[in-house]
Design an enzyme around this catalytic site. Structure first.
Site, PDB file in Angstrom:
ATOM      1  N   CYS A  34      -2.112   0.233  13.145  1.00 56.45           N
ATOM      2  CA  CYS A  34      -2.464  -0.124  14.510  1.00 56.45           C
ATOM      3  C   CYS A  34      -3.939   0.151  14.795  1.00 56.45           C
ATOM      4  O   CYS A  34      -4.425   1.258  14.592  1.00 56.45           O
ATOM      5  CB  CYS A  34      -1.628   0.602  15.554  1.00 56.45           C
ATOM      6  N   GLU A  88      -3.815   8.326 -10.820  1.00 55.62           N
ATOM      7  CA  GLU A  88      -4.640   7.480  -9.937  1.00 55.62           C
ATOM      8  C   GLU A  88      -4.730   6.049 -10.497  1.00 55.62           C
ATOM      9  O   GLU A  88      -4.622   5.080  -9.748  1.00 55.62           O
ATOM     10  CB  GLU A  88      -6.033   8.119  -9.782  1.00 55.62           C
ATOM     11  N   TRP A 126       1.068  -2.641  13.580  1.00 56.45           N
ATOM     12  CA  TRP A 126       1.813  -2.489  12.317  1.00 56.45           C
ATOM     13  C   TRP A 126       3.224  -2.104  12.736  1.00 56.45           C
ATOM     14  O   TRP A 126       3.445  -1.017  13.277  1.00 56.45           O
ATOM     15  CB  TRP A 126       1.164  -1.408  11.474  1.00 56.45           C
ATOM     16  N   HIS A 164       8.757  14.012 -24.433  1.00 53.68           N
ATOM     17  CA  HIS A 164       9.885  14.532 -23.647  1.00 53.68           C
ATOM     18  C   HIS A 164      10.578  13.413 -22.884  1.00 53.68           C
ATOM     19  O   HIS A 164      11.345  13.682 -21.953  1.00 53.68           O
ATOM     20  CB  HIS A 164       9.396  15.633 -22.702  1.00 53.68           C
ATOM     21  N   ASN A 166      -0.512   3.090  19.752  1.00 55.19           N
ATOM     22  CA  ASN A 166      -0.405   3.378  18.317  1.00 55.19           C
ATOM     23  C   ASN A 166       0.434   4.641  18.201  1.00 55.19           C
ATOM     24  O   ASN A 166       0.221   5.584  18.954  1.00 55.19           O
ATOM     25  CB  ASN A 166      -1.818   3.619  17.754  1.00 55.19           C
ATOM     26  N   GLY A 167       1.402   4.655  17.297  1.00 59.51           N
ATOM     27  CA  GLY A 167       2.227   5.851  17.110  1.00 59.51           C
ATOM     28  C   GLY A 167       3.692   5.555  17.378  1.00 59.51           C
ATOM     29  O   GLY A 167       4.108   4.391  17.398  1.00 59.51           O
ATOM     30  N   LYS A 181      -3.320   2.849  -8.339  1.00 59.92           N
ATOM     31  CA  LYS A 181      -4.195   1.736  -7.938  1.00 59.92           C
ATOM     32  C   LYS A 181      -3.633   0.411  -8.414  1.00 59.92           C
ATOM     33  O   LYS A 181      -3.634  -0.583  -7.700  1.00 59.92           O
ATOM     34  CB  LYS A 181      -5.586   1.998  -8.503  1.00 59.92           C
ATOM     35  N   ARG A 225      -7.058  -1.325   8.727  1.00 62.02           N
ATOM     36  CA  ARG A 225      -6.041  -0.296   8.941  1.00 62.02           C
ATOM     37  C   ARG A 225      -4.642  -0.810   8.595  1.00 62.02           C
ATOM     38  O   ARG A 225      -3.733  -0.025   8.388  1.00 62.02           O
ATOM     39  CB  ARG A 225      -6.068   0.175  10.398  1.00 62.02           C
ATOM     40  N   LYS A 282      -4.106   1.060   5.758  1.00 61.14           N
ATOM     41  CA  LYS A 282      -5.163   1.964   5.298  1.00 61.14           C
ATOM     42  C   LYS A 282      -4.939   3.369   5.831  1.00 61.14           C
ATOM     43  O   LYS A 282      -5.147   4.348   5.143  1.00 61.14           O
ATOM     44  CB  LYS A 282      -6.508   1.425   5.787  1.00 61.14           C
ATOM     45  N   GLU A 331      -0.490  -0.597  -6.327  1.00 61.51           N
ATOM     46  CA  GLU A 331      -0.664  -0.996  -4.939  1.00 61.51           C
ATOM     47  C   GLU A 331      -1.398  -2.312  -4.772  1.00 61.51           C
ATOM     48  O   GLU A 331      -1.121  -3.025  -3.808  1.00 61.51           O
ATOM     49  CB  GLU A 331      -1.286   0.110  -4.089  1.00 61.51           C
TER      50      GLU A 331
HETATM   51  C1  F6R Z   1      -4.299   4.745  -2.386  1.00 59.82           C
HETATM   52  C2  F6R Z   1      -4.551   5.165  -1.024  1.00 59.82           C
HETATM   53  C3  F6R Z   1      -3.585   6.106  -0.382  1.00 59.82           C
HETATM   54  C4  F6R Z   1      -4.336   7.175   0.427  1.00 59.82           C
HETATM   55  C5  F6R Z   1      -3.330   8.044   1.209  1.00 59.82           C
HETATM   56  C6  F6R Z   1      -4.041   9.141   1.982  1.00 59.82           C
HETATM   57  O1  F6R Z   1      -5.305   3.906  -2.850  1.00 59.82           O
HETATM   58  O2  F6R Z   1      -5.503   4.769  -0.418  1.00 59.82           O
HETATM   59  O3  F6R Z   1      -2.735   6.687  -1.311  1.00 59.82           O
HETATM   60  O4  F6R Z   1      -5.094   7.938  -0.452  1.00 59.82           O
HETATM   61  O5  F6R Z   1      -2.617   7.241   2.096  1.00 59.82           O
HETATM   62  O6  F6R Z   1      -4.947   8.612   2.895  1.00 59.82           O
HETATM   63  P1  F6R Z   1      -6.065   9.505   3.543  1.00 59.82           P
HETATM   64  O7  F6R Z   1      -7.009   9.897   2.477  1.00 59.82           O
HETATM   65  O8  F6R Z   1      -6.700   8.640   4.592  1.00 59.82           O
HETATM   66  O9  F6R Z   1      -5.370  10.707   4.130  1.00 59.82           O
END
Ligand code: F6R
Length: 617
Positions: free
Chosen positions: A2, A486, A76, A509, A102-103, A490, A27, A612, A493
């Site tokens: 949002c 990581e 959202w 294992h 938002n929320g 990546k 976002r 985001k 996602e």
């Molecule tokens: C992955 C990604 C998410 C954020 C997670 C935490 O690429 O972006 O896993 O790292 O949602 O977000 P923040 O850092 O904003 O708390």
């Protein structure tokens, strides 16, 4: 999740709202809408499911009368699907009042029952419309005073919310409130703004105010008034946005992600800048905290997703340099398991957005339990730093692509600076040792740049032929393990390919059963020079998967010849000390995920189902 924008001033608000919403698109959202009070004092509303472009087309085809006061929202979906009707703003008080939110309002069902029993009706399935209708009722009960009605309304709501409202009877006023959800104020000349974050208004002003929890703000063209929920005035903290609107634009890149990966060297460099001098780490934000750093006997890092992997990398450096035991916890697990915390525990939260609800709640929980808190955050004016005893900002600049890249390397950099500072304060490292590590850290931006310059094309080529791959595995040991996690996250996602990261030592294992001919396996290989023991173990792991037909992509130091006969591709990283390798090894993985998603024709900036900033639990 949002995006929220509010505007009062002399300009036409529609353009300002739409450009603010466009800057908040990152976002994550699935519908958008605006409400504007026009020159005749009428309230115009337009809202549409889908992308902002759908709303824009609708507004172009059927323009709203021009007006100077307005609110805008990208939604959202949580309560009710992403439809035109459920989109915000929601109207109430005979279509004279508009509200965006938002929320999640947890007690909305109870309030709705109360309002229905009084004869009010509802169009949407949302919790937001309940707040709007309640506000409408309170507006009439409080002498047509929107601010007083707002106070009465927000006090009734449980949960997390940012709410903004306007009413046609007070046409030059936008009122907002926040509880555990983001809201910042932008100060203009004869105009004022509200936004979920500064991106909403940075095009117009870089002067901002961060408001605290449970506060209400009223903006008119000439004034900004902030109070608590009881109407008592409160102090607000002014700050200047350190980046300009151009920093949040694509600037000729094919995607924000491509731009942000290219900015990884600066993200590290800018996070270091001003915090080291002559081999000494001095973080101005941490002045006066030396006693705290001497007293603590434990560090708990809390974060989610990529930020948690940065925390896992940070654990190695913190323990190595400070000799303080460190636990890393997923924020959403932390507070539901009665963790042991006291005043000698330092809880370090890591969050790019500073708004992740899970992390915020974990920080609040830690504060309640008497722990000391420090936040590593990339967003000025965000909520998590405000709830913490101390802040170390990462200076990665605005990160717009949903997948976090440059913020990750900046987070690791900030933890390393913190670790070196704490180690120096406690005498756990000598001045010479600190200076050596500082030198290594300062060399990282240049080394990342070398990887970007040398490997990008190579990675893009083999990512192209991997576009049909169904699964990719990532292996790493020591600091390479969180980097494997990581790399896998990546890829999942943004390319929607099944990917798993494993500690290479776990292979036998269980995970080795997944290896069949052709299975791509990325392996982060430690330096043979710096970590000979680990290197030989990882080389053995490569042999094991290679012998079973895996297609091995090794991320290895320049000159490491041992990987050549057992790898199908080798991606080279410059020489670095063991703790600095993760800052380099992650770069090819970021490039790879992006290249593979691009080869599949996917939108790398806005992957499906993701937002985001995850501002709900
Ligand atoms: C992955 C990604 C998410 C954020 C997670 C935490 O690429 O972006 O896993 O790292 O949602 O977000 P923040 O850092 O904003 O708390």
């Amino acid at each position: 999740m949002c995006g929220i924008v509010g505007y009062v001033g002399p300009r036409e608000s529609e353009a300002i709202l739409l450009s603010g919403l466009a800057r908040l698109e990152y976002r994550g959202y699935d519908s958008a809408g605006i409400a504007v009070i026009d020159a005749d004092g009428d309230l115009g509303l337009r809202k549409r499911a889908g992308k902002l472009s759908v709303l824009r087309e609708d507004l172009d085809a059927h323009p709203l009368p021009a007006g100077t006061t307005g609110i805008g929202h990208t939604r959202w979906a949580t309560h009710g699907g992403p439809t035109d009707v459920n989109a915000h703003p929601h109207l109430a008080d005979h279509e004279q009042l508009a509200v965006i939110h938002n929320g999640i309002i947890e007690n909305y069902a109870q309030i709705k029952d109360e309002l229905v029993s009084e004869g009010y009706s509802f169009l949407s399935e949302t919790d937001t419309e309940v707040a709007a209708v309640l506000l409408g009722r309170e507006f009439r009960a409080h002498g047509e005073d929107l601010v007083a009605a707002f106070r009465a309304t927000v006090k009734r709501l449980d949960g997390a919310f940012t709410l903004l409202a306007l009413h046609r009877e007070q046409p030059h006023l936008v009122v907002g409130a926040r509880r555990n959800s983001p809201l910042v104020i932008g100060l203009g000349e004869g105009e004022n703004f509200l936004g979920s974050d500064v991106a909403a208004f940075v095009e117009y002003t870089r002067n901002a105010l961060a408001i605290g929890q449970d506060q209400i703000v009223a903006i008119t063209p000439e004034a900004v008034t902030v109070t608590d929920f009881d109407g008592n005035p409160v102090e607000v903290e002014p700050f200047e946005v350190t980046w300009d609107a151009a920093a949040a634009e694509k600037g000729g890149w094919s995607s924000f992600m491509a731009k942000e990966v290219s900015e990884e060297p600066e993200a590290v460099g800018n996070t270091i800048r001003g915090r080291v001098r002559d081999g000494v780490v001095s973080i101005p934000e941490l002045d006066g905290l030396d006693d705290l750093f001497r007293e603590i006997n434990r560090i708990v890092i809390i974060a989610a997703g990529t930020a948690a992997y940065a925390g896992q990398v940070g654990k190695y450096a913190l323990e190595e340099w400070t000799r303080i035991p460190v636990d890393v916890e997923l924020a959403h697990e932390f507070r539901y398991r009665n963790p042991i915390l006291d005043e000698r525990t330092l809880v370090v939260s890591i969050s790019q957005s500073g708004e992740t609800m899970d992390t915020l709640m974990a920080v609040k929980y830690a504060v309640e339990r008497g722990a000391r808190t420090l936040s590593i955050c990339n967003t000025q004016g965000a909520t998590i730093p405000r709830e913490s005893d101390a802040i170390v900002y990462t200076h990665a600049g605005p990160e717009v692509a949903v997948a976090s890249t440059k913020a990750f390397v900046a987070q690791i950099t900030a933890i390393y600076l913190l670790a070196l500072h704490v180690a120096a304060v406690r005498g756990a490292l000598t001045a010479t040792e600190v200076a050596q590590h500082v030198l290594e850290l300062e060399a990282v931006p240049e080394k990342i740049q070398q990887i970007l310059d040398r490997e990008q094309e190579h990675i893009e080529q083999f990512a192209h032929w991997m576009a049909d791959t169904r699964s990719v595995l990532f292996l790493g040991r020591h600091v390479g393990f969180p980097i494997a996690l990581e790399g896998a996250l990546k890829l999942k996602e943004i390319s929607y390919i099944h990917a798993e990261g494993f500690a290479a030592g776990e292979l036998k294992h269980g995970p080795i059963a997944l290896i069949e001919p052709g299975q791509p396996v990325f392996v982060i290989v430690p330096s043979p020079r710096e970590s000979p023991v680990l290197h030989s173990k990882v080389v053995s792991n490569i042999r094991e998967v290679h012998a079973r037909g895996a297609r091995v992509v090794a991320i290895a130091e320049e000159g490491d010849a041992a990987v050549l006969p057992i790898s199908d591709e080798v991606l080279r990283i410059p020489l670095a000390g063991p703790l600095f390798e993760p800052l380099l090894a992650v770069v090819p993985l970021h490039i790879f995920a992006m290249a593979l998603a691009t080869a599949k024709g996917l939108d790398v900036d806005q992957p499906r189902n993701l937002a985001k900033s995850v501002t709900v639990e």
